[in-house]
Design a protein around this motif. Sequence first.
Motif, PDB file in Angstrom:
ATOM      1  N   VAL A 302     102.578  67.300 -26.730  1.00  0.00           N
ATOM      2  CA  VAL A 302     101.783  66.869 -27.884  1.00  0.00           C
ATOM      3  C   VAL A 302     100.333  67.323 -27.729  1.00  0.00           C
ATOM      4  N   ARG A 303      99.767  67.155 -26.548  1.00  0.00           N
ATOM      5  CA  ARG A 303      98.384  67.579 -26.323  1.00  0.00           C
ATOM      6  C   ARG A 303      98.237  69.082 -26.543  1.00  0.00           C
ATOM      7  N   ALA A 304      99.191  69.867 -26.013  1.00  0.00           N
ATOM      8  CA  ALA A 304      99.126  71.318 -26.182  1.00  0.00           C
ATOM      9  C   ALA A 304      99.245  71.702 -27.649  1.00  0.00           C
ATOM     10  N   GLY A 305     100.106  70.986 -28.389  1.00  0.00           N
ATOM     11  CA  GLY A 305     100.256  71.280 -29.809  1.00  0.00           C
ATOM     12  C   GLY A 305      98.991  71.013 -30.590  1.00  0.00           C
ATOM     13  N   LEU A 306      98.289  69.941 -30.232  1.00  0.00           N
ATOM     14  CA  LEU A 306      97.039  69.628 -30.926  1.00  0.00           C
ATOM     15  C   LEU A 306      95.958  70.660 -30.609  1.00  0.00           C
ATOM     16  N   ARG A 307      95.914  71.131 -29.368  1.00  0.00           N
ATOM     17  CA  ARG A 307      94.922  72.150 -28.999  1.00  0.00           C
ATOM     18  C   ARG A 307      95.266  73.519 -29.573  1.00  0.00           C
ATOM     19  N   ASP A 308      96.568  73.751 -29.829  1.00  0.00           N
ATOM     20  CA  ASP A 308      97.005  75.093 -30.203  1.00  0.00           C
ATOM     21  C   ASP A 308      96.454  75.532 -31.552  1.00  0.00           C
ATOM     22  N   ARG A 309      96.145  74.640 -32.426  1.00  0.00           N
ATOM     23  CA  ARG A 309      95.625  75.025 -33.739  1.00  0.00           C
ATOM     24  C   ARG A 309      94.313  75.788 -33.592  1.00  0.00           C
ATOM     25  N   VAL A 310      93.465  75.334 -32.680  1.00  0.00           N
ATOM     26  CA  VAL A 310      92.201  76.029 -32.449  1.00  0.00           C
ATOM     27  C   VAL A 310      92.455  77.394 -31.827  1.00  0.00           C
ATOM     28  N   VAL A 311      93.369  77.435 -30.850  1.00  0.00           N
ATOM     29  CA  VAL A 311      93.694  78.703 -30.191  1.00  0.00           C
ATOM     30  C   VAL A 311      94.240  79.707 -31.196  1.00  0.00           C
ATOM     31  N   PHE A 312      95.169  79.253 -32.044  1.00  0.00           N
ATOM     32  CA  PHE A 312      95.790  80.163 -33.007  1.00  0.00           C
ATOM     33  C   PHE A 312      94.782  80.662 -34.035  1.00  0.00           C
ATOM     34  N   ALA A 313      93.875  79.795 -34.457  1.00  0.00           N
ATOM     35  CA  ALA A 313      92.862  80.220 -35.430  1.00  0.00           C
ATOM     36  C   ALA A 313      92.024  81.365 -34.867  1.00  0.00           C
ATOM     37  N   GLY A 314      91.701  81.297 -33.580  1.00  0.00           N
ATOM     38  CA  GLY A 314      90.950  82.384 -32.957  1.00  0.00           C
ATOM     39  C   GLY A 314      91.755  83.665 -32.879  1.00  0.00           C
ATOM     40  N   GLN A 315      93.039  83.559 -32.573  1.00  0.00           N
ATOM     41  CA  GLN A 315      93.883  84.747 -32.513  1.00  0.00           C
ATOM     42  C   GLN A 315      94.043  85.388 -33.888  1.00  0.00           C
TER      43      GLN A 315
END
Length: 648
Positions: A302-315
Amino acid sequence: MSRPARRHHPAATPSADAPAAPAPDVPAPDRPAERPPTDAPDVPGRPPADTPDARTGPQPIDAGAVTDPTPHPAAPDPAAPGPQPAPTPPPATTAQPAAVAAPAGTPSRARRVAAAVLTGLAALLVLAALALPDQLSRIGLAAVLRIPVEALVAVAVLLALPARARGPIAALAGLLLGLLTVLRLLDMGFFVARDRPFDVLLDWALFDDGFGYLTDSSGRAAAVAAAAGAVLLTAGLLVLVTLAALRLTRLLARRRRTSARVVAALAVLWLGCAALGVRVGPDVPVADREASALVAAHVGQVRAGLRDRVVFAGQAATDAYRNVPGDQLLTGLRGKDVLVAFVESYGRDAVTDPALAPGVTAVLDDGYRQLRAAGFDARSGYLTSPTFGGGSWLAHATLLSGLWIDNDQRHRDLLAGNRLTLNGAFHRAGWQTVGVLPAATQPWPEGRFFGYDRYYDAARLAYRGPTFSYAPMPDQFTLAAFQRLERSRPHPPLMAEIPLVSSHSPWSAIPKPVPWDAVGDGSIFHEAATRTGGGRDVVQRGNDQIRADYAHAIEYSVGTLVSYLLTYGGDDLVLVFLGDHQPTTTVTGPGASRDVPITVVAKDPKVLDRIAGWGWQDGLRPGPQTPAWRMDTFRDRFLTAFGPTPGH
């Protein structure tokens, strides 16, 4: 010791000269006679407490009764002097003596047995909930020979709690254990279908997709029954595990000292096994803490999923081709019709697994020989898909966008942005872009993101034949409709994306090819000769039959593509066909790769010269040493290879 109550016999009438018997004690009128307890021992010489004599004294003799002048052999003679012998029971008669009632509050034997059985079942249920693995392949005797540390901690806490708090805490612990059991079952199902655990943050939308899949492949009644069964199973587990925890907690409270000793001994054993690394099987330690590890893994998920939105936006914001003008895109394919076809569930195992590959590779190799004879050539490689066993839309989006789309959150964020897709690059460079989606039976708003100039869903394709399990129409009809609607008349260069679905699970009904000029509106597929396996039961097939059906479905789909090229191909056609993902673990077994084959076929040798540096294998199937690229790298590699400066 009390004895059974005897049947009362009327006393014989005494003779006139016999001495009178002493009068019995009669209680005073103002004080009721005290009745001895029913479980008090009988006093010798006194009638049992529940006989008439004991309650009311001597009874009057009914004048109408017939008396027996002969004393009963077992009765004492009141006229005889001296001590009287102890009376003996009368001979057995047809009437049975009344049984002594059990003391009030004492459970019957049947109730005691039932209680013991329920307690045993409660213990088994709790143990199973704690020991249940998250993968079917790990179920076995070794799983129940572990000592779950969570059980030891829970029992210790319950024993330390005051009686008033013990019940609510036990109920909460049972409910949480029930939820953990449901989560493990979800993990188990997802490992079979997707070869990964259930994502508690992102996978809920897949239940709707699963319901639709069951409806299309097995009928709405079966889908509703499966959904109802899943709901009942979930509710039943939550209730039963909670009740089981409460029952065991009451048992622990009644035997606190014994329970504490057992827990202490098991704790020492757990620590010893943990220190020594004792195991009862590969990766099955006796000192078990899998339940807490599972919870920690899903919390981290769950924590990784919440952080992933920021990571994906940068990619997504990083795109080397975002602002490239159309006249500098895809110059190496000018004047060509480019067809990108996804073959459903066409995975690496289809061309490498010894049980699956013979038929598939025979079709591919024979097709390559025919294509070579017709002037075509081909190169094949591998791509690593972001998904496994399902989620085709994730693979489609990954290939076309150049981003790693491995969950629905990333897919939604992609569709909400303006990323340049492969379709968009062709459109910018002057191609007409077309989407042909035979499985789109409902509105598909995603089509706006991909920017098709024309889009054909199932309704617009106007198929009039039967469905083939999940597939609404055969691949041959889909390709024939595309040819009729788009390529049969003069047209500007086309770029078409076509997902082929005849090889979609459950592979229970597989079409057979017909002459291309006989396809028409698909009515011909109503004939029995145009299908195989239509009468097979989807659920009751064994794994061997499922694997064989899968291989036959792949043979049909790739064979249909080869036949289309031989029938409608030409110098101006370039075909890129690939798998979207591997089939489920029912076909591949656990631990399979996520690689899928990809092939580029063209008649113009200049097209294949552009990809000569890719290291791909000649032919329609990759070789064992062919490299595998991540699927998200394909867009940039393709645009680079066919750009104005190949290789840069």
